[in-house]
Scaffold this motif. Structure first.
Motif, PDB file in Angstrom:
ATOM      1  N   UNK A   1       0.829  -1.208   0.000  1.00 53.90           N
ATOM      2  CA  UNK A   1       0.000   0.000   0.000  1.00 53.90           C
ATOM      3  C   UNK A   1       0.862   1.257   0.000  1.00 53.90           C
ATOM      4  N   UNK A   2       1.924   1.201   0.770  1.00 48.19           N
ATOM      5  CA  UNK A   2       2.846   2.329   0.839  1.00 48.19           C
ATOM      6  C   UNK A   2       3.463   2.608  -0.548  1.00 48.19           C
ATOM      7  N   UNK A   3       3.876   1.525  -1.211  1.00 51.31           N
ATOM      8  CA  UNK A   3       4.502   1.681  -2.525  1.00 51.31           C
ATOM      9  C   UNK A   3       3.525   2.212  -3.565  1.00 51.31           C
ATOM     10  N   UNK A   4       2.266   1.759  -3.469  1.00 52.24           N
ATOM     11  CA  UNK A   4       1.263   2.247  -4.415  1.00 52.24           C
ATOM     12  C   UNK A   4       1.150   3.756  -4.313  1.00 52.24           C
ATOM     13  N   UNK A   5       1.282   4.269  -3.098  1.00 46.21           N
ATOM     14  CA  UNK A   5       1.249   5.719  -2.917  1.00 46.21           C
ATOM     15  C   UNK A   5       2.490   6.350  -3.541  1.00 46.21           C
ATOM     16  N   UNK A   6       3.652   5.721  -3.318  1.00 51.60           N
ATOM     17  CA  UNK A   6       4.898   6.264  -3.861  1.00 51.60           C
ATOM     18  C   UNK A   6       4.821   6.367  -5.389  1.00 51.60           C
ATOM     19  N   UNK A   7       4.309   5.335  -6.038  1.00 53.29           N
ATOM     20  CA  UNK A   7       4.255   5.361  -7.510  1.00 53.29           C
ATOM     21  C   UNK A   7       2.931   5.944  -8.023  1.00 53.29           C
ATOM     22  N   UNK A   8       2.191   6.560  -7.123  1.00 55.86           N
ATOM     23  CA  UNK A   8       0.957   7.279  -7.463  1.00 55.86           C
ATOM     24  C   UNK A   8      -0.057   6.401  -8.187  1.00 55.86           C
ATOM     25  N   UNK A   9      -0.246   5.225  -7.641  1.00 54.16           N
ATOM     26  CA  UNK A   9      -1.254   4.333  -8.221  1.00 54.16           C
ATOM     27  C   UNK A   9      -2.332   3.977  -7.195  1.00 54.16           C
ATOM     28  N   UNK A  66      -7.809  -1.911  -9.817  1.00 53.63           N
ATOM     29  CA  UNK A  66      -8.223  -2.150 -11.205  1.00 53.63           C
ATOM     30  C   UNK A  66      -7.295  -3.157 -11.869  1.00 53.63           C
ATOM     31  N   UNK A  67      -7.806  -3.932 -12.800  1.00 57.28           N
ATOM     32  CA  UNK A  67      -6.884  -4.814 -13.537  1.00 57.28           C
ATOM     33  C   UNK A  67      -5.834  -3.976 -14.257  1.00 57.28           C
ATOM     34  N   UNK A  68      -4.612  -4.449 -14.226  1.00 56.83           N
ATOM     35  CA  UNK A  68      -3.493  -3.675 -14.749  1.00 56.83           C
ATOM     36  C   UNK A  68      -3.626  -3.440 -16.254  1.00 56.83           C
ATOM     37  N   UNK A  69      -4.362  -4.313 -16.934  1.00 58.95           N
ATOM     38  CA  UNK A  69      -4.460  -4.143 -18.392  1.00 58.95           C
ATOM     39  C   UNK A  69      -5.141  -2.836 -18.776  1.00 58.95           C
ATOM     40  N   UNK A  70      -5.837  -2.227 -17.818  1.00 56.50           N
ATOM     41  CA  UNK A  70      -6.468  -0.942 -18.119  1.00 56.50           C
ATOM     42  C   UNK A  70      -5.511   0.228 -17.922  1.00 56.50           C
ATOM     43  N   UNK A  71      -4.298  -0.044 -17.467  1.00 60.62           N
ATOM     44  CA  UNK A  71      -3.344   1.029 -17.177  1.00 60.62           C
ATOM     45  C   UNK A  71      -2.724   1.583 -18.452  1.00 60.62           C
ATOM     46  N   UNK A  72      -2.256   2.843 -18.355  1.00 60.11           N
ATOM     47  CA  UNK A  72      -1.491   3.427 -19.463  1.00 60.11           C
ATOM     48  C   UNK A  72      -0.067   2.888 -19.394  1.00 60.11           C
ATOM     49  N   UNK A  73       0.682   3.112 -20.460  1.00 60.54           N
ATOM     50  CA  UNK A  73       2.068   2.634 -20.505  1.00 60.54           C
ATOM     51  C   UNK A  73       2.893   3.148 -19.336  1.00 60.54           C
ATOM     52  N   UNK A  74       2.716   4.434 -19.023  1.00 65.22           N
ATOM     53  CA  UNK A  74       3.484   5.025 -17.936  1.00 65.22           C
ATOM     54  C   UNK A  74       3.122   4.422 -16.590  1.00 65.22           C
ATOM     55  N   UNK A  75       1.840   4.166 -16.382  1.00 67.91           N
ATOM     56  CA  UNK A  75       1.402   3.552 -15.122  1.00 67.91           C
ATOM     57  C   UNK A  75       1.972   2.150 -14.988  1.00 67.91           C
ATOM     58  N   UNK A  76       2.012   1.428 -16.108  1.00 69.02           N
ATOM     59  CA  UNK A  76       2.570   0.074 -16.065  1.00 69.02           C
ATOM     60  C   UNK A  76       4.050   0.118 -15.706  1.00 69.02           C
ATOM     61  N   UNK A  77       4.758   1.073 -16.306  1.00 68.94           N
ATOM     62  CA  UNK A  77       6.183   1.219 -15.987  1.00 68.94           C
ATOM     63  C   UNK A  77       6.380   1.466 -14.498  1.00 68.94           C
ATOM     64  N   UNK A  78       5.512   2.298 -13.938  1.00 72.63           N
ATOM     65  CA  UNK A  78       5.643   2.608 -12.507  1.00 72.63           C
ATOM     66  C   UNK A  78       5.378   1.371 -11.661  1.00 72.63           C
ATOM     67  N   UNK A  79       4.386   0.615 -12.072  1.00 74.33           N
ATOM     68  CA  UNK A  79       4.118  -0.626 -11.333  1.00 74.33           C
ATOM     69  C   UNK A  79       5.307  -1.568 -11.452  1.00 74.33           C
ATOM     70  N   UNK A  83       8.319   5.442 -22.861  1.00 71.38           N
ATOM     71  CA  UNK A  83       7.225   6.170 -22.211  1.00 71.38           C
ATOM     72  C   UNK A  83       7.398   7.660 -22.414  1.00 71.38           C
ATOM     73  N   UNK A  84       6.311   8.389 -22.182  1.00 76.30           N
ATOM     74  CA  UNK A  84       6.359   9.834 -22.445  1.00 76.30           C
ATOM     75  C   UNK A  84       7.163  10.564 -21.371  1.00 76.30           C
ATOM     76  N   UNK A  85       7.432  11.810 -21.636  1.00 76.63           N
ATOM     77  CA  UNK A  85       8.318  12.601 -20.779  1.00 76.63           C
ATOM     78  C   UNK A  85       7.804  12.662 -19.344  1.00 76.63           C
ATOM     79  N   UNK A  86       6.520  12.876 -19.201  1.00 78.71           N
ATOM     80  CA  UNK A  86       5.942  13.027 -17.871  1.00 78.71           C
ATOM     81  C   UNK A  86       6.140  11.749 -17.037  1.00 78.71           C
ATOM     82  N   UNK A  87       5.866  10.613 -17.651  1.00 83.96           N
ATOM     83  CA  UNK A  87       6.016   9.342 -16.946  1.00 83.96           C
ATOM     84  C   UNK A  87       7.486   9.085 -16.616  1.00 83.96           C
TER      85      UNK A  87
END
Ligand code: ATP
Ligand code: MG
Lengths: 415, 313
Positions: B117-125, B131-144, B166-170
């Motif tokens: 749970x702590x890590x999910x906060x760190x990576x802003x997820x 949610x199933x991960x398949x719905x994530x964007x590329x950047x969110x997947x990278x963070x996971x 991944x894009x600049x923001x991610x």
């Protein structure tokens, strides 16, 4: 929680989350069983009767034993089962070629005489190859009759020899008075042999119906319990295979490598995968068992023994595919080979048509398949016979495959 | 002297004819964030695979806090690895993935749950945790993907190109995570071919090519390799050969061509007063120059000088 149970739990959770494939593999065999069974006219209750089997009889003997045999088909219960047409040989062959009957029974020349002389004689059954079950039933029925007749012929050897003396006479011209001494002799023997004969006569019933002899119940034949085990094992193979193929998928997409980053050993991983394949298969078996009972009125015999058979068969499938995946180079190979292997097993092993219907030369192939062992085991338990042989075959080969998988598969997992 | 967290000595690995690593040696101090820069095929993934214990048949040795890394399976509990590919279950949620992958390590279940749970906060997820991960964007997947490598609180984190595709923001948010992890005392090695990432994120940089370390040091130390020079980037419409003919190198006049390709060249000048002379030569050769930039030495210049190759593939 150990790493192994963690992986098993995870696999199961993922299977249950997208259950369509698994459900489909459970529904298809049920539907197919239902469909095939339906063709044979469902009975009032769940127990289904066969349609009358159209049987041609060629009587080359035209003597007393043949008349006796034909008379048997006139009995109430057999009358429901067989629709008998008496034909001569050429006409019979023509009808068979046109597929107008399920089977043709040929009573050989001198049948009565040979029986009376205790000489071997042979009833011939010509089966219609385009039909699956009915000719098989006719054949088994004839085989049973043959056993019965030979037994009777041996017991009543004396009477038959004397009766032979009356051969030139028509039955009507023989008076009861003339027959009395022989009838009396026969009666004494029947009384003495009653205990021996009755189980044998009952056996006629049990073979024809595929059910242990149950007195008082109508002569019934649950076609579903004949079809379903074959369907079940075929689809179990289809259900369990993906669990093991997952090893190849995860190797390709990097998950295996990621698992190997952790203290998990490759042996633990292989063990976990074999058990998750087993588990999903066994859960499906439980559903299949219940569905078979509720939908088709299948009597599984001793349910616990049947469950043991299911468990061992699922283990076999899981270990088998684990072993194959140790030899497949990648997931494409696994995908390309798995289904054909399952289909070949099923075609030869009795899942698609009864083993007896295969050409004799191919039957031995069928005897080496998991399908055949499973079906045999299932039927034996249903019939109250011992399933020890098929169970042992499944267990021993399953363990051997698991051992090979555990040695060969870890090597595939590293790199 | 502080004990090294990682000591890699003379690693060698070949695939048949191809040498992926040759005499590769590298040290890492606790808390260091090391960027490993190398072009395609340099051997970065091979190195990470050896360190993660998934690649065998190599020569050389690796010590983790003075112990042979491969002698004890339990040492794996102390290392986190983020692979180049996104290896996790797309049909499970982010939380389920963290609990599964973390569960493979020897951590108590309760601790694992808290950490996830702590890590999910760190990576802003956190808001998408179930949610199933398949719905994530590329950047969110990278963070996971990064979070999974951290779930068992490793002392050393190895990341193989964590920002690829991944894009600049991610990208920025992943680099933030890496910096944050380093600040909390975890040692980090990450591979990349993005110079900017290394410049912004690392306390130390190693440049590698063809299976070898070519140079290591802080950004400032590495830049000194190029010397007190001006870097000039020229772009326009010209071919590489025409450019090389116009500016013969080394000219002895303190001009060095670091790289030249069609329509782009990078040069180092010992004296910026030589720049107009170069321009005149280009005009004399009728080369069309559209743009000219004068910069102070950068890591890119160092890299070009060391490898003779551009990182951009
Ligand atoms: N499984 C393999 N079989 C044969 N050669 C390999 C294998 N893996 C890597 N190589 C070779 O080893 C060398 C190093 O590869 P590696 O993947 O380590 O490079 P990299 O630095 O990670 O490159 P990239 O930036 O493209 O990811 C390359 O020449 C590559 O072709
Ligand atoms: Mg790589």
């Amino acid at each position: 929680m150990s790493r192994t149970t963690l992986i098993i739990g995870n696999d199961l959770r993922r299977r249950l989350r997208s259950p369509m494939a698994t459900i489909l593999f459970l529904v298809i065999p049920l539907a197919m069983t239902g469909l095939i069974g339906m063709i044979f006219d469902p009975g009032q209750d769940n127990r289904t009767k066969l349609p009358p089997i159209h049987l041609l009889v060629v009587d080359n003997d035209k003597d007393i034993a043949a008349k006796f045999l034909l008379g048997a088909f006139d009995q109430k219960e057999l009358k429901e089962m067989f629709q008998v047409t008496l034909v001569d040989a050429p006409a019979g062959e023509k009808l068979m070629q046109k597929g107008k009957a399920s089977a043709m029974l040929v009573i050989p020349e001198h049948f009565s005489a040979d029986l009376a002389d205790q000489k071997p004689s042979r009833l011939e059954v010509v089966k219609n190859p385009s039909e699956e079950f009915l000719p098989g039933v006719a054949e088994e029925f004839a085989a049973t009759m043959a056993v019965g007749f030979s037994a009777l012929a041996q017991v009543f050897a004396d009477e038959l020899r004397i009766i032979r003396g009356f051969r030139s006479l028509t039955l009507e011209s023989v008076t009861i008075a003339e027959m009395t001494p022989f009838l009396e002799m026969a009666r004494a023997k029947i009384i003495a042999l009653k205990t021996y004969l009755s189980p044998m006569l009952l056996k006629v019933k049990s073979v024809t119906t595929k059910k242990p002899g149950q007195e008082g119940k109508p002569l019934g034949f649950n076609i579903f319990s004949y079809i379903f085990p074959g369907m079940l094992i075929m689809f179990l193979l289809f259900i369990i295979e993906p669990s093991l193929r997952e090893i190849q998928n995860e190797r390709a997409d990097g998950k295996t490598r990621r698992m190997m980053f952790s203290p998990l050993s490759s042996l633990e991983l292989v063990t976990a995968r074999i058990f998750s394949g087993w588990l999903i298969g066994f859960l499906v078996c439980l559903l299949a068992m219940a569905a078979g009972m509720l939908l088709f009125g299948i009597d599984w015999g001793r349910p616990l023994l049947q469950l043991a058979l299911f468990a061992i068969a699922c283990f076999w499938c899981s270990a088998f595919f684990a072993m194959l995946n140790a030899f497949f180079r990648n997931k494409n190979q696994a995908g390309a080979f798995a289904s054909p292997i399952i289909l070949v097993f099923s075609a030869f092993g009795g899942s698609m048509l009864p083993l007896e219907q295969l050409p004799a030369g191919m039957r031995w192939v069928g005897k080496l398949t998991v399908n055949n062992w499973f079906i045999t085991g299932c039927r034996r338990i249903m019939d109250g016979a011992s399933p020890l042989l098929p169970l042992t075959l499944l267990a021993v080969t399953g363990l051997a495959f698991a051992a090979v998988a555990m040695i060969a598969l870890p090597r595939r997992l590293s790199v | 002297m502080q004990q090294k967290i990682l000591e890699i000595k003379n690693l060698g690995k070949s695939y048949g004819e191809t040498t992926a690593l040759a005499n590769f040696s590298l040290d890492l101090a606790p808390g260091e964030v090391l960027g490993l820069l190398g072009p395609n095929g340099a051997g970065k993934t091979t190195l990470i695979s050896i360190l993660s214990g998934t690649l065998r048949d190599f020569s050389g040795s690796v010590a983790f806090r003075g112990q042979d890394l491969f002698a004890d399976r339990r040492l794996k509990n102390r290392i986190g690895i983020v692979p180049q590919e996104m290896a996790f279950y797309e049909d499970l949620s982010a939380l389920e993935n963290l609990l599964f992958w973390g569960g493979l390590y020897d951590i108590p279940e309760k601790e694992l749950k808290r950490r996830a749970l702590e890590l999910l906060a760190v990576v802003e997820l956190s808001t998408r945790a179930r949610e199933p991960v398949k719905k994530f964007s590329g950047g969110m997947k990278r963070r996971l993907n990064v979070a999974i490598g951290l779930v068992h609180r490793p002392e050393l984190l190895l990341l193989d190109e964590p920002t690829v595709g991944i894009d600049v923001q991610a990208k920025v948010s992943i680099l933030d995570i890496i910096r944050e992890v380093g600040r909390k005392g975890t040692s980090v090695v990450f591979t990349t071919h993005q110079l900017a990432e290394v410049e912004q994120t690392c306390s130390r940089i190693a440049i590698m090519d063809q299976g070898k370390i070519l140079a290591t040091g802080t950004l400032a130390e590495l830049i000194r390799i190029v010397g007190e020079k001006e870097i000039v980037e020229v772009s326009g419409e010209f071919s590489a050969t025409a450019f090389s003919e116009a500016i013969p190198a080394p000219s002895g006049a303190g001009i060095e061509i670091l790289s030249v390709s069609d329509d782009f060249a990078m040069l180092a000048f010992a004296d910026s007063q030589d720049i107009p002379a170069m321009m005149q030569r280009l005009f004399a050769h009728r080369l069309h120059v559209a743009d000219l930039k004068i910069k102070s030495p950068s890591l890119e210049a160092v890299f070009l000088k060391m490898t003779g190759r551009s990182l951009r593939d």
